[in-house]
Motif scaffolding. Structure first.
Motif, mmCIF file in Angstrom:
data_model
loop_
_atom_site.group_PDB
_atom_site.id
_atom_site.type_symbol
_atom_site.label_atom_id
_atom_site.label_comp_id
_atom_site.label_asym_id
_atom_site.label_seq_id
_atom_site.Cartn_x
_atom_site.Cartn_y
_atom_site.Cartn_z
ATOM 1 N N GLY A 56 0.847 -1.196 0.000
ATOM 2 C CA GLY A 56 0.000 0.000 0.000
ATOM 3 C C GLY A 56 0.878 1.241 0.000
ATOM 4 N N ILE A 57 0.705 2.106 -0.998
ATOM 5 C CA ILE A 57 1.536 3.306 -1.135
ATOM 6 C C ILE A 57 0.723 4.517 -0.675
ATOM 7 N N SER A 58 1.303 5.282 0.245
ATOM 8 C CA SER A 58 0.565 6.432 0.801
ATOM 9 C C SER A 58 0.487 7.586 -0.187
ATOM 10 N N HIS A 59 1.575 7.838 -0.916
ATOM 11 C CA HIS A 59 1.600 8.904 -1.918
ATOM 12 C C HIS A 59 2.852 8.736 -2.776
ATOM 13 N N LEU A 60 2.933 9.533 -3.843
ATOM 14 C CA LEU A 60 3.930 9.241 -4.873
ATOM 15 C C LEU A 60 5.212 10.058 -4.758
ATOM 16 N N PRO A 87 -0.923 -7.435 -5.337
ATOM 17 C CA PRO A 87 -1.758 -6.230 -5.243
ATOM 18 C C PRO A 87 -0.938 -5.033 -4.754
ATOM 19 N N VAL A 88 -0.961 -3.963 -5.526
ATOM 20 C CA VAL A 88 -0.299 -2.712 -5.156
ATOM 21 C C VAL A 88 -1.353 -1.609 -5.207
ATOM 22 N N TYR A 89 -1.706 -1.068 -4.054
ATOM 23 C CA TYR A 89 -2.691 0.006 -3.992
ATOM 24 C C TYR A 89 -1.975 1.335 -3.783
ATOM 25 N N GLY A 90 -2.511 2.378 -4.394
ATOM 26 C CA GLY A 90 -1.907 3.691 -4.250
ATOM 27 C C GLY A 90 -2.807 4.764 -4.805
ATOM 28 N N PRO A 91 -2.281 5.999 -4.945
ATOM 29 C CA PRO A 91 -3.037 7.083 -5.559
ATOM 30 C C PRO A 91 -3.328 6.783 -7.034
ATOM 31 N N GLN A 92 -4.180 7.615 -7.618
ATOM 32 C CA GLN A 92 -4.626 7.440 -9.009
ATOM 33 C C GLN A 92 -3.495 7.156 -9.997
ATOM 34 N N ASP A 93 -2.407 7.910 -9.895
ATOM 35 C CA ASP A 93 -1.378 7.866 -10.935
ATOM 36 C C ASP A 93 -0.300 6.815 -10.701
ATOM 37 N N PRO A 95 0.374 3.579 -11.410
ATOM 38 C CA PRO A 95 0.976 2.775 -12.501
ATOM 39 C C PRO A 95 1.810 3.620 -13.464
ATOM 40 N N HIS A 96 1.288 4.784 -13.878
ATOM 41 C CA HIS A 96 2.042 5.608 -14.819
ATOM 42 C C HIS A 96 3.270 6.230 -14.157
ATOM 43 N N HIS A 97 3.126 6.571 -12.899
ATOM 44 C CA HIS A 97 4.273 7.134 -12.176
ATOM 45 C C HIS A 97 5.407 6.112 -12.122
ATOM 46 N N LEU A 98 5.058 4.869 -11.844
ATOM 47 C CA LEU A 98 6.086 3.827 -11.783
ATOM 48 C C LEU A 98 6.692 3.589 -13.163
ATOM 49 N N ALA A 99 5.864 3.645 -14.206
ATOM 50 C CA ALA A 99 6.394 3.488 -15.566
ATOM 51 C C ALA A 99 7.423 4.573 -15.868
ATOM 52 N N GLU A 100 7.156 5.791 -15.453
ATOM 53 C CA GLU A 100 8.107 6.876 -15.686
ATOM 54 C C GLU A 100 9.402 6.655 -14.894
ATOM 55 N N LEU A 101 9.261 6.178 -13.667
ATOM 56 C CA LEU A 101 10.457 5.888 -12.865
ATOM 57 C C LEU A 101 11.315 4.821 -13.529
ATOM 58 N N GLN A 102 10.662 3.948 -14.291
ATOM 59 C CA GLN A 102 11.397 2.867 -14.955
ATOM 60 C C GLN A 102 11.867 3.273 -16.348
ATOM 61 N N ASP A 106 6.669 5.475 -23.019
ATOM 62 C CA ASP A 106 5.342 5.202 -23.559
ATOM 63 C C ASP A 106 4.313 5.654 -22.529
ATOM 64 N N PRO A 107 3.555 6.727 -22.839
ATOM 65 C CA PRO A 107 2.633 7.257 -21.830
ATOM 66 C C PRO A 107 1.518 6.280 -21.460
ATOM 67 N N ASP A 108 1.291 5.270 -22.306
ATOM 68 C CA ASP A 108 0.213 4.322 -22.014
ATOM 69 C C ASP A 108 0.701 3.095 -21.247
ATOM 70 N N SER A 109 2.016 2.993 -21.087
ATOM 71 C CA SER A 109 2.501 1.788 -20.415
ATOM 72 C C SER A 109 2.312 1.916 -18.903
ATOM 73 N N GLU A 110 2.098 0.782 -18.269
ATOM 74 C CA GLU A 110 1.965 0.757 -16.816
ATOM 75 C C GLU A 110 3.216 0.117 -16.237
ATOM 76 N N GLY A 111 3.662 0.645 -15.121
ATOM 77 C CA GLY A 111 4.874 0.125 -14.510
ATOM 78 C C GLY A 111 4.632 -1.202 -13.822
ATOM 79 N N GLY A 112 5.487 -2.167 -14.111
ATOM 80 C CA GLY A 112 5.434 -3.446 -13.395
ATOM 81 C C GLY A 112 4.224 -4.284 -13.747
ATOM 82 N N ASP A 113 4.276 -5.529 -13.318
ATOM 83 C CA ASP A 113 3.159 -6.437 -13.586
ATOM 84 C C ASP A 113 2.295 -6.583 -12.341
ATOM 85 N N PHE A 114 2.082 -5.508 -11.677
ATOM 86 C CA PHE A 114 1.320 -5.571 -10.431
ATOM 87 C C PHE A 114 -0.182 -5.535 -10.698
ATOM 88 N N ASN A 115 -0.892 -5.972 -9.691
ATOM 89 C CA ASN A 115 -2.343 -5.908 -9.737
ATOM 90 C C ASN A 115 -2.758 -4.609 -9.038
#
Ligand code: ZN
Ligand code: ZN
Length: 256
Positions: A56-60, A87-93, A95-102, A106-115
């Protein structure tokens, strides 16, 4: 696993806390609250990452989520096959935030294979026998604090509650998080005489006031940056709250 405020420090990674409880069949359930800078290394030192049931992520801000990158690499490339979708729960952004960190462009890609899941005010997420309930708190970005309810480890048959502030100043959400907690893990990143900004962090005094108003039974003070005087922060908390107060330390554990 980590408690240094705002960045990884010389004695500890940044924010990341394991919460564990057993169900009636004896199965151990483990959730990580946040996965800040340096935390994934610490996680590997205490348990196989495969044994994590929930993140569970409190904020980004990076001191709370940067090491999701290491977890994502581990989950995908470890020999022996990818981890079952975590399962990875967090704020709205998240998946995309993690994709950028990685380093994805690709703005449509999601970071990691998390649920991925998104926090919703007051909607509890079950993790085995515990429930993690998010409350919106006051910080410059979308940020959440949590109440965790579950079976006691010290008194069989009893239900207990832990609160975690995430990063926040005083607000209604933090009041909800703190109320009647058996253990309150609360940030105190600011020093009263130096940090006058509001809407970002708590001072020791404000953390103590929240603990007192919520009648928390025990307080663990965390998110103290390396440049702060921790003893000053602890005495500031104690000036407002008369219960037991601990300073969070790497590898410290608390049983409730
Ligand atoms: Zn922080
Ligand atoms: Zn923050």
């Amino acid at each position: 696993m980590g408690c240094t405020g705002s960045l990884a420090g010389p004695r500890s990674p940044a924010s990341s806390y394991l919460v564990q409880t057993r169900d009636k069949a004896g199965r151990l359930w483990t959730a990580s609250l946040d996965m800040g800078s340096g935390a994934f290394g610490a996680l590997q030192a205490v348990m196989p990452p495969e044994a994590l049931d929930f993140v569970g992520i409190s904020h980004l801000h990076p001191d709370h989520c940067a090491d999701l990158t290491g977890l994502a690499v581990y989950a995908k490339y470890r020999p022996g096959g990818a981890m079952a979708s975590l399962p990875v729960y967090g704020p709205q952004d998240t998946p995309h935030h993690l994709a950028e960190l990685q380093y994805s462009h690709d703005p449509d890609s999601e970071g990691g294979d998390f649920n991925y899941g998104v926090w919703s005010q007051g909607v509890g997420i079950p993790v085995g026998p515990m429930t993690i309930t998010p409350y919106r708190v006051l910080h410059p970005v979308e940020a959440w604090g949590f109440r965790l309810d579950g079976p006691s480890d010290s008194v069989p048959g009893r239900q207990v509650t832990m609160g975690y502030s995430g990063d926040t100043d005083t607000c209604d959400g933090l009041t909800e998080v703190a109320a009647g907690t058996d253990l309150l893990l609360i940030e105190a990143a600011f020093e009263q005489d130096r940090d006058v900004a509001r809407g970002v962090h708590l001072t020791g005094e404000r953390a103590g006031q929240v603990a007192r108003a919520g009648r928390a039974k025990r307080v663990v003070v965390t998110h103290v940056p390396p440049w702060n005087r921790a003893a000053l922060t602890l005495s500031a908390v104690a000036s407002k709250y008369s219960g037991p107060i601990y300073l969070a330390k790497r590898w410290a554990s608390y049983v409730i």
